[in-house]
Design a protein around this motif. Structure first.
Motif, short mmCIF file in Angstrom:
data_model
loop_
_atom_site.label_atom_id
_atom_site.label_comp_id
_atom_site.label_asym_id
_atom_site.label_seq_id
_atom_site.Cartn_x
_atom_site.Cartn_y
_atom_site.Cartn_z
N PHE A 10 0.84 -1.19 0.00
CA PHE A 10 0.00 0.00 0.00
C PHE A 10 0.87 1.24 0.00
O PHE A 10 2.06 1.20 0.32
CB PHE A 10 -1.00 0.01 1.16
N VAL A 11 0.27 2.34 -0.40
CA VAL A 11 0.94 3.63 -0.44
C VAL A 11 0.13 4.60 0.40
O VAL A 11 -1.10 4.65 0.27
CB VAL A 11 1.07 4.16 -1.89
N VAL A 12 0.81 5.34 1.27
CA VAL A 12 0.15 6.37 2.07
C VAL A 12 0.79 7.72 1.76
O VAL A 12 1.97 7.80 1.43
CB VAL A 12 0.20 6.07 3.58
N ASP A 13 -0.02 8.75 1.88
CA ASP A 13 0.48 10.10 1.66
C ASP A 13 1.04 10.65 2.97
O ASP A 13 1.00 9.96 4.00
CB ASP A 13 -0.61 11.00 1.06
N PRO A 14 1.59 11.86 2.97
CA PRO A 14 2.18 12.41 4.20
C PRO A 14 1.20 12.57 5.36
O PRO A 14 1.62 12.71 6.51
CB PRO A 14 2.72 13.77 3.75
N THR A 15 -0.12 12.50 5.09
CA THR A 15 -1.09 12.61 6.17
C THR A 15 -1.53 11.25 6.69
O THR A 15 -2.51 11.14 7.42
CB THR A 15 -2.34 13.40 5.71
N HIS A 16 -0.84 10.19 6.28
CA HIS A 16 -1.09 8.81 6.71
C HIS A 16 -2.34 8.20 6.07
O HIS A 16 -2.88 7.22 6.59
CB HIS A 16 -1.21 8.68 8.24
N SER A 17 -2.80 8.75 4.96
CA SER A 17 -4.00 8.23 4.30
C SER A 17 -3.62 7.32 3.14
O SER A 17 -2.67 7.60 2.40
CB SER A 17 -4.85 9.39 3.76
N ARG A 34 -11.83 0.36 -2.60
CA ARG A 34 -12.29 1.76 -2.73
C ARG A 34 -12.80 2.31 -1.39
O ARG A 34 -12.76 3.50 -1.16
CB ARG A 34 -13.31 1.90 -3.84
N GLY A 35 -13.26 1.43 -0.51
CA GLY A 35 -13.71 1.87 0.81
C GLY A 35 -12.56 2.25 1.72
O GLY A 35 -12.75 2.94 2.71
N LEU A 36 -11.35 1.78 1.39
CA LEU A 36 -10.17 2.08 2.21
C LEU A 36 -9.38 3.29 1.70
O LEU A 36 -8.65 3.91 2.47
CB LEU A 36 -9.25 0.86 2.27
N LEU A 37 -9.52 3.62 0.43
CA LEU A 37 -8.80 4.77 -0.12
C LEU A 37 -9.20 6.03 0.63
O LEU A 37 -10.38 6.29 0.84
CB LEU A 37 -9.06 4.92 -1.62
N ARG A 101 6.83 16.74 -0.46
CA ARG A 101 6.85 15.70 0.59
C ARG A 101 6.56 14.35 -0.05
O ARG A 101 5.57 14.19 -0.78
CB ARG A 101 5.83 16.02 1.66
N PRO A 102 7.39 13.37 0.23
CA PRO A 102 7.20 12.06 -0.41
C PRO A 102 6.02 11.27 0.17
O PRO A 102 5.59 11.50 1.30
CB PRO A 102 8.51 11.33 -0.10
N HIS A 103 5.51 10.37 -0.63
CA HIS A 103 4.58 9.37 -0.17
C HIS A 103 5.42 8.20 0.36
O HIS A 103 6.64 8.17 0.18
CB HIS A 103 3.69 8.89 -1.31
N VAL A 104 4.79 7.25 0.99
CA VAL A 104 5.51 6.09 1.52
C VAL A 104 4.84 4.83 1.00
O VAL A 104 3.62 4.66 1.14
CB VAL A 104 5.52 6.11 3.07
N VAL A 105 5.63 3.97 0.39
CA VAL A 105 5.13 2.67 -0.05
C VAL A 105 5.48 1.66 1.04
O VAL A 105 6.57 1.70 1.60
CB VAL A 105 5.70 2.25 -1.43
N VAL A 106 4.52 0.80 1.36
CA VAL A 106 4.71 -0.19 2.42
C VAL A 106 4.46 -1.57 1.84
O VAL A 106 3.39 -1.85 1.31
CB VAL A 106 3.75 0.07 3.60
N PHE A 107 5.49 -2.41 1.91
CA PHE A 107 5.38 -3.81 1.49
C PHE A 107 5.09 -4.63 2.75
O PHE A 107 5.75 -4.46 3.77
CB PHE A 107 6.69 -4.30 0.86
N VAL A 108 4.11 -5.50 2.68
CA VAL A 108 3.69 -6.30 3.83
C VAL A 108 4.03 -7.76 3.53
O VAL A 108 3.47 -8.36 2.60
CB VAL A 108 2.18 -6.16 4.09
#
Length: 169
Positions: A10-17, A34-37, A101-108
């Protein structure tokens, strides 16, 4: 590839969304993509996927990356997958986003089965070492009495079959 993998991303923006998540993450959370975006990372703890402390740690990791303190980091914590707890590694990486400000990609990555396999290998290795040590000690014995005393002292399993004494460390 990202869509077809069983690994979560997943990818989150600087506001943690959430600005992107693959189907594996949506399945873990138990909601349509789409409910989680647009939802905050805290949805992971609200849905009992991770603990509140882990959600805070993920948010903190995102902030450290967004602030430029680090470019990447890994967090290993237990998560609830299909009602069972397993070890998961969250690999967070800086991803160029909109603005400065960068986004953050998270690999799970689920590493629970890997950890269990490692534990089995360590246990098997210990048994083999003990067997080797016991065999070496028995070879050094000069009489049946020394073998018997060693078996009793070391609490080895032993059984007498007629003229044969079987001893297992």
């Amino acid at each position: 590839i990202v869509e077809e993998t069983d690994e979560g991303l997943f990818v989150v923006d600087p506001t943690h969304s959430f600005v992107y998540l693959n189907e594996a993450v949506a399945t873990i959370v138990g909601e349509q993509r789409r409910g989680l975006l647009g939802c905050d990372l805290s949805v992971l703890s609200e849905r009992d996927v991770v603990s509140t402390a882990t959600a805070r740690e993920l948010r903190s990791g995102v902030e450290r990356i967004v602030d430029g303190e680090v470019r990447s980091l890994s967090i290993e914590r237990p998560v609830s997958l299909d009602g069972e707890e397993t070890a998961v590694v969250f690999d967070l990486r800086s991803l160029t986003g909109e603005g400065d400000r960068p986004h953050v990609v998270v690999f799970v990555r689920d590493v629970g089965s890997q950890r269990a396999a490692e534990e089995r290998l360590v246990a098997q290795s210990r048994r083999i070492e003990r067997l080797h040590e016991g065999s070496t000690a028995m070879i050094a014995c000069r009489s049946e009495r020394e073998v018997y005393d060693l078996a009793v002292a070391e609490n080895y399993l032993w059984h007498h079959f007629g003229d044969v004494l079987l001893i297992l460390p």
